[in-house]
Design a protein around this motif. Structure first.
Motif: not given
Ligand code: SF4
Ligand code: SF4
Length: 119
Positions: A81-101
């Motif tokens: 269910e976790l989408q990579a940010a912008w893979e489908g053209g939409t942002p993903s705050p969960q992806c962004d948070r994980a990467r920022a961590r």
């Protein structure tokens, strides 16, 4: 932009959140039970290699460099269910948070091939 899928150069979300699932998902997907632990009477979670990093036991490789899921075909529903940010053209705050961590910048639309391109 590299040709490799951005997730294969990342793995941050596999080392940022606990991955819990309903117990029957283990059998249904064919997940090795040894990779999970009981969370409560109804749920199990993927084991982590240590509680501080929350790195999933199934994650292989070097985070931020070259990673993959060793049970990708059987991965649990939260991972699907976790989408990579912008893979489908939409942002993903969960992806962004994980990467920022893990000190990684958020993905941008430029990290993905344009529709109809060959790369
Ligand atoms: S944090 Fe985002 S880019 Fe990194 S592996 Fe997860 S979904 Fe892919
Ligand atoms: S099961 Fe695979 S996709 Fe899910 S958190 Fe673990 S390594 Fe990542």
């Amino acid at each position: 932009m590299s040709d490799a899928h951005p997730c294969l150069r990342c793995g941050a979300c596999c080392s940022a959140f606990r991955v819990a699932m309903y117990w029957s998902e283990v059998d249904d997907r064919g997940i090795d039970p040894a990779l999970t632990r009981k969370l409560d009477p109804l749920r199990v979670e993927m084991r982590v290699t240590d509680t501080a990093s929350l790195r999933c036991i199934a994650l292989q490789g070097t985070l931020g460099v070259d990673t993959h899921c060793s049970i990708y075909a059987a991965r649990p529903s939260p991972c699907r269910e976790l989408q990579a940010a912008w893979e489908g053209g939409t942002p993903s705050p969960q992806c962004d948070r994980a990467r920022a961590r893990h000190g990684l910048p958020p993905l941008t639309p430029e990290d993905w091939p344009a529709p109809g391109s060959d790369c």
